[in-house]
Design a protein around this motif. Sequence first.
Motif, PDB file in Angstrom:
ATOM      1  N   PHE A   6      -2.459  -5.233 -10.748  1.00 56.31           N
ATOM      2  CA  PHE A   6      -2.834  -5.148  -9.346  1.00 56.31           C
ATOM      3  C   PHE A   6      -3.224  -6.432  -8.733  1.00 56.31           C
ATOM      4  O   PHE A   6      -3.415  -7.273  -9.582  1.00 56.31           O
ATOM      5  CB  PHE A   6      -4.018  -4.313  -9.210  1.00 56.31           C
ATOM      6  N   GLU A   7      -3.076  -6.536  -7.443  1.00 55.86           N
ATOM      7  CA  GLU A   7      -3.218  -7.718  -6.617  1.00 55.86           C
ATOM      8  C   GLU A   7      -4.928  -7.781  -6.581  1.00 55.86           C
ATOM      9  O   GLU A   7      -5.338  -6.865  -6.095  1.00 55.86           O
ATOM     10  CB  GLU A   7      -2.593  -7.782  -5.318  1.00 55.86           C
ATOM     11  N   HIS A   8      -5.378  -8.877  -7.084  1.00 60.27           N
ATOM     12  CA  HIS A   8      -6.864  -9.178  -6.942  1.00 60.27           C
ATOM     13  C   HIS A   8      -7.087  -9.771  -5.680  1.00 60.27           C
ATOM     14  O   HIS A   8      -6.486 -10.433  -5.173  1.00 60.27           O
ATOM     15  CB  HIS A   8      -7.082 -10.128  -8.300  1.00 60.27           C
ATOM     16  N   PRO A   9      -8.477  -9.413  -5.411  1.00 58.88           N
ATOM     17  CA  PRO A   9      -9.073 -10.020  -4.306  1.00 58.88           C
ATOM     18  C   PRO A   9      -9.535 -11.287  -4.528  1.00 58.88           C
ATOM     19  O   PRO A   9      -9.552 -11.588  -5.754  1.00 58.88           O
ATOM     20  CB  PRO A   9     -10.253  -9.185  -3.817  1.00 58.88           C
ATOM     21  N   ARG A  10      -9.725 -12.289  -3.652  1.00 59.87           N
ATOM     22  CA  ARG A  10     -10.078 -13.578  -3.790  1.00 59.87           C
ATOM     23  C   ARG A  10     -11.653 -13.306  -4.588  1.00 59.87           C
ATOM     24  O   ARG A  10     -12.216 -12.701  -4.252  1.00 59.87           O
ATOM     25  CB  ARG A  10     -10.239 -14.339  -2.541  1.00 59.87           C
ATOM     26  N   ARG A  11     -11.787 -14.412  -5.607  1.00 62.25           N
ATOM     27  CA  ARG A  11     -12.809 -14.242  -6.586  1.00 62.25           C
ATOM     28  C   ARG A  11     -14.099 -14.485  -5.488  1.00 62.25           C
ATOM     29  O   ARG A  11     -14.200 -15.612  -4.801  1.00 62.25           O
ATOM     30  CB  ARG A  11     -12.882 -15.262  -7.575  1.00 62.25           C
ATOM     31  N   VAL A  96      -6.172   2.100  -5.318  1.00 63.23           N
ATOM     32  CA  VAL A  96      -5.800   3.032  -4.007  1.00 63.23           C
ATOM     33  C   VAL A  96      -6.292   2.676  -2.696  1.00 63.23           C
ATOM     34  O   VAL A  96      -5.370   2.968  -1.764  1.00 63.23           O
ATOM     35  CB  VAL A  96      -6.346   4.518  -4.409  1.00 63.23           C
ATOM     36  N   HIS A  97      -7.494   1.794  -2.656  1.00 68.47           N
ATOM     37  CA  HIS A  97      -7.590   1.362  -1.366  1.00 68.47           C
ATOM     38  C   HIS A  97      -6.783   0.334  -0.998  1.00 68.47           C
ATOM     39  O   HIS A  97      -6.623   0.152   0.234  1.00 68.47           O
ATOM     40  CB  HIS A  97      -9.371   1.042  -1.433  1.00 68.47           C
ATOM     41  N   ARG A  98      -6.605  -0.606  -1.698  1.00 71.56           N
ATOM     42  CA  ARG A  98      -5.781  -1.915  -1.345  1.00 71.56           C
ATOM     43  C   ARG A  98      -4.311  -1.697  -1.537  1.00 71.56           C
ATOM     44  O   ARG A  98      -3.686  -2.603  -0.620  1.00 71.56           O
ATOM     45  CB  ARG A  98      -5.998  -2.981  -2.316  1.00 71.56           C
ATOM     46  N   ASN A  99      -3.890  -0.730  -2.158  1.00 68.49           N
ATOM     47  CA  ASN A  99      -2.498  -0.682  -2.236  1.00 68.49           C
ATOM     48  C   ASN A  99      -2.113   0.981  -1.872  1.00 68.49           C
ATOM     49  O   ASN A  99      -1.352   1.809  -2.924  1.00 68.49           O
ATOM     50  CB  ASN A  99      -1.996  -0.818  -3.604  1.00 68.49           C
ATOM     51  N   GLY A 100      -2.663   1.467  -0.901  1.00 66.50           N
ATOM     52  CA  GLY A 100      -2.636   2.908  -0.652  1.00 66.50           C
ATOM     53  C   GLY A 100      -1.028   3.308  -0.517  1.00 66.50           C
ATOM     54  O   GLY A 100      -0.795   4.597  -0.993  1.00 66.50           O
ATOM     55  N   ALA A 101      -0.451   2.634   0.249  1.00 68.01           N
ATOM     56  CA  ALA A 101       1.004   3.008   0.454  1.00 68.01           C
ATOM     57  C   ALA A 101       1.952   3.188  -0.949  1.00 68.01           C
ATOM     58  O   ALA A 101       2.449   4.157  -1.065  1.00 68.01           O
ATOM     59  CB  ALA A 101       1.948   2.037   1.472  1.00 68.01           C
ATOM     60  N   GLU A 102       1.801   2.002  -1.934  1.00 70.76           N
ATOM     61  CA  GLU A 102       2.246   2.154  -2.948  1.00 70.76           C
ATOM     62  C   GLU A 102       1.788   3.383  -3.910  1.00 70.76           C
ATOM     63  O   GLU A 102       2.631   4.258  -4.619  1.00 70.76           O
ATOM     64  CB  GLU A 102       2.215   0.950  -3.763  1.00 70.76           C
ATOM     65  N   ALA A 103       0.282   3.518  -3.824  1.00 69.40           N
ATOM     66  CA  ALA A 103      -0.022   4.625  -4.543  1.00 69.40           C
ATOM     67  C   ALA A 103       0.333   5.668  -4.179  1.00 69.40           C
ATOM     68  O   ALA A 103       0.751   6.664  -5.074  1.00 69.40           O
ATOM     69  CB  ALA A 103      -1.723   4.404  -4.649  1.00 69.40           C
ATOM     70  N   PRO A 129      -1.466   7.177   2.227  1.00 68.42           N
ATOM     71  CA  PRO A 129      -2.320   6.160   1.926  1.00 68.42           C
ATOM     72  C   PRO A 129      -3.967   6.520   2.180  1.00 68.42           C
ATOM     73  O   PRO A 129      -4.750   6.296   1.296  1.00 68.42           O
ATOM     74  CB  PRO A 129      -2.113   4.992   2.721  1.00 68.42           C
ATOM     75  N   HIS A 130      -4.145   7.377   3.104  1.00 71.79           N
ATOM     76  CA  HIS A 130      -5.270   7.733   3.449  1.00 71.79           C
ATOM     77  C   HIS A 130      -5.983   8.901   2.328  1.00 71.79           C
ATOM     78  O   HIS A 130      -7.073   8.901   1.987  1.00 71.79           O
ATOM     79  CB  HIS A 130      -5.608   8.510   4.912  1.00 71.79           C
ATOM     80  N   GLU A 131      -4.953   9.642   2.139  1.00 75.08           N
ATOM     81  CA  GLU A 131      -5.286  10.674   1.112  1.00 75.08           C
ATOM     82  C   GLU A 131      -5.575  10.094  -0.285  1.00 75.08           C
ATOM     83  O   GLU A 131      -6.603  10.674  -0.869  1.00 75.08           O
ATOM     84  CB  GLU A 131      -4.013  11.802   0.882  1.00 75.08           C
ATOM     85  N   VAL A 132      -4.768   9.218  -0.680  1.00 76.20           N
ATOM     86  CA  VAL A 132      -5.073   8.784  -2.117  1.00 76.20           C
ATOM     87  C   VAL A 132      -6.516   7.731  -1.904  1.00 76.20           C
ATOM     88  O   VAL A 132      -7.316   7.813  -2.981  1.00 76.20           O
ATOM     89  CB  VAL A 132      -4.057   7.697  -2.555  1.00 76.20           C
ATOM     90  N   ALA A 133      -6.802   7.207  -0.955  1.00 77.06           N
ATOM     91  CA  ALA A 133      -8.037   6.428  -0.948  1.00 77.06           C
ATOM     92  C   ALA A 133      -9.168   7.260  -0.829  1.00 77.06           C
ATOM     93  O   ALA A 133     -10.083   7.230  -1.650  1.00 77.06           O
ATOM     94  CB  ALA A 133      -7.959   5.620   0.564  1.00 77.06           C
TER      95      ALA A 133
END
Length: 208
Positions: A6-11, A96-103, A129-133
């Motif tokens: 997964f794509e990580h947020p900035r530390r 699922v929050h950051r990559n909702g469309a892919e999820a 995206p809303h449903e998986v989030a």
Amino acid sequence: MNDSDFEHPRRPVLRGDLPDVADDADPADRTAVAHATAAAVLHAARDDDSAPGTTRRLLDLADRVGLDEIAELWRESGPQTLPGTLWSLYLLRSWVHRNGAEAARVFAAGEKVAEVSTVVAGVAHPPGPHEVAALGNAILTSAFTGDFAVALERASAFCRVVAAGRAHLADHEFDDEGQRQTRLARGNLRMAEELQHAAALWRRRELH
């Protein structure tokens, strides 16, 4: 499924919600801190006398503290431990929050070939995206305030559907993308199995 997928947020800067652990800390100390903090998080969420909003704050812990900080504390504990299991739930919610469309895309692709797991996961239909989030929130909230084992089984079922969806997509992709989906499907399935096992350990009171 693991965090490298997964794509990580900035530390972020650690803000006091979790203790800082030096990189050169004794492994035994790191293990003790991991188990103590995981137990404290779960206890705080389930404490009847906890302050209003505690569950919401714990739900958003990864957003406020940072996924990397949680990983630093819990990821190395292993899937058969409470800190390792909580790490997986926070990782799943963050994804699922950051990559909702892919999820949503890979979940939808797996629904027809993993029908039982789809029912157990309980994503609203059609999955977007809303449903998986919303599912990510519901699973973690249920883990904090409801039946912990059932929450783990629901998360496991979601991962199985995602794994099936990725495998299906891999059959229709070429070159690098097909290989990527296959690799991620293996990770998703491994996480599903780990969460299922953790649920069994919790029911036997052996998840610590």
